[in-house]
Enzyme design. Structure first.
Site, PDB file in Angstrom:
ATOM      1  N   ILE A  91       0.886  -1.157   0.000  1.00 51.07           N
ATOM      2  CA  ILE A  91       0.000   0.000   0.000  1.00 51.07           C
ATOM      3  C   ILE A  91       0.928   1.213   0.000  1.00 51.07           C
ATOM      4  CG2 ILE A  91      -0.279  -0.090   2.530  1.00 51.07           C
ATOM      5  CD1 ILE A  91      -3.091   1.125   2.086  1.00 51.07           C
ATOM      6  N   SER A  92       0.784   2.064  -0.992  1.00 51.45           N
ATOM      7  CA  SER A  92       1.733   3.155  -1.211  1.00 51.45           C
ATOM      8  C   SER A  92       1.603   4.223  -0.136  1.00 51.45           C
ATOM      9  CB  SER A  92       1.504   3.786  -2.583  1.00 51.45           C
ATOM     10  OG  SER A  92       1.641   2.826  -3.609  1.00 51.45           O
ATOM     11  N   GLU A  93       2.656   4.994   0.042  1.00 53.99           N
ATOM     12  CA  GLU A  93       2.630   6.073   1.029  1.00 53.99           C
ATOM     13  C   GLU A  93       1.581   7.109   0.641  1.00 53.99           C
ATOM     14  OE1 GLU A  93       5.563   9.530   0.111  1.00 53.99           O
ATOM     15  OE2 GLU A  93       6.774   7.734   0.341  1.00 53.99           O
TER      16      GLU A  93
END
Length: 368
Positions: A91-93
């Protein structure tokens, strides 16, 4: 116990939202519902599982850290007993997610194809803007796709279509799309993406070369091509079909070291610490991998390698990779040290061409 809603509010206050809708979406979508209870964190250079049950407060702070991406799968779901080596889903920043959403120029009612469902979080944010029934997200990994679908349903975004499919092929059945966004990086834009986006529509994809891992291509589809400038410096894991590691083990050996050409270094490797210089050199030497190790610097292509340390250069093979890098750095300097944003990309059925300022003066992008 940590209040998750309070953490989301704090994260929103720390982020720089470019418009109202991205902030609304971030505040509306419960990010924690898209993060598995067990994630992967780096300890002593190895990815190890970390459980929410063991440290719920730490888990919560990790989820809502504005500048923290979280590995949710390593080694395609089959890590060794000693731990994981390579993250293969995440899950991307939040910071990167928000900036990419802004670059999409989304309007209500747009039809969006997402490449890489991951946890489903980004698809939920897209749904807040265009409507859940207007979002299709593709995921090549069956287990990841199942998880994304379940999370979207739990969070109230069950109208998003999650398909187990190879994202490089797009999803022709429901084309054309107004927007196509990838959440994994590519070294080349798959042609099916261009074919499946309507004229005037946008493709937004993290873009890397073998030399440089960061970039974001923002391309408008028109006249049988996709063309546009680079819009940012994000780094994402690669799509599964375009993964590649340096071929150093195939070209380097004790024998090639003995045969290597030695000279004095004519390259200030510190120049490559500038992200704009690294990106520009990567566009000139897209098929050349570069990395630092133990105080030295390595380069590797299909048939050559180079090593620089302590003012000495060692090169082997038909190419002088350190010299090519020095020439590319000199070119960038002579051009006025342009930023990443000054460069652009043109994609046609015949291949990729990159340019600085003027598309008519483009050069071919070497295949990595």
């Amino acid at each position: 116990m940590t209040n998750l809603d309070e953490l989301r509010t704090r994260a929103a206050e720390a982020l720089d939202f470019p418009d109202v809708w991205t902030r609304h979406a971030f505040e509306a979508v419960p990010r924690h519902q898209f993060v598995p209870d067990t994630v992967w964190v780096v300890e002593d250079g190895v990815y190890r599982p970390f459980s929410r049950q063991d440290a719920p407060d730490r888990w919560a702070r990790l989820v809502y850290n504005p500048t923290q991406s979280i590995a949710t799968q390593v080694d395609d779901g089959a890590p060794a007993l000693a731990g994981g080596d390579v993250p293969t889903s995440s899950i991307s920043e939040p910071r990167a997610v928000v900036s990419m959403l802004a670059e999409l120029d989304l309007e209500p009612g747009h039809r969006v194809l997402e490449i890489g469902a991951g946890t489903g979080y980004n698809a939920a944010l897209l749904a807040e803007r265009v409507g859940a029934g207007r979002v299709i997200t593709l995921e090549i990994d069956r287990e990841v796709a199942v998880g994304a679908r379940a999370a979207l349903h739990r969070a109230g975004y069950g109208g998003v279509t999650v398909l187990e499919a190879d994202g490089e092929q797009g999803w022709r059945r429901d084309a054309p799309y107004d927007r196509l966004v990838a959440t994994a990086s590519v070294t080349s834009i798959p042609w099916p993406w261009v074919e499946q986006v309507r004229p005037g529509g946008l493709i937004l994809a993290p873009f890397r070369t073998a030399f440089c891992p960061h970039g974001l291509a923002r391309l408008t589809v028109s006249g049988g091509r996709a063309e546009g400038r680079f819009a940012g410096a994000v780094t994402f894991m690669a799509v599964r079909g375009q993964r590649a590691r340096p071929r150093i083990s195939e070209v380097f050996s004790a024998e090639s070291w003995e045969e290597s050409r030695e000279s004095k270094a004519d390259l200030d490797v510190a120049m490559l610490l500038d992200p704009h210089a690294e990106f520009a050199v990567g566009l000139r030497l897209a098929d050349v991998a570069h990395w630092s190790q133990d105080g030295g610097h390595w380069w590797c292509s299909r048939d050559s390698w180079a090593y620089v340390a302590d003012g000495a250069v060692y090169q082997w093979g038909p190419r002088d990779l350190a010299d090519e890098t020095a020439a590319a750095v000199a070119w960038w300097t002579d051009a006025g040290r342009p930023e990443l944003f000054d460069f652009g990309l043109t994609v046609t059925a015949d291949g990729h061409r990159v340019w600085l300022g003027d598309p008519s003066e483009a050069w071919p992008l070497a295949a990595a």
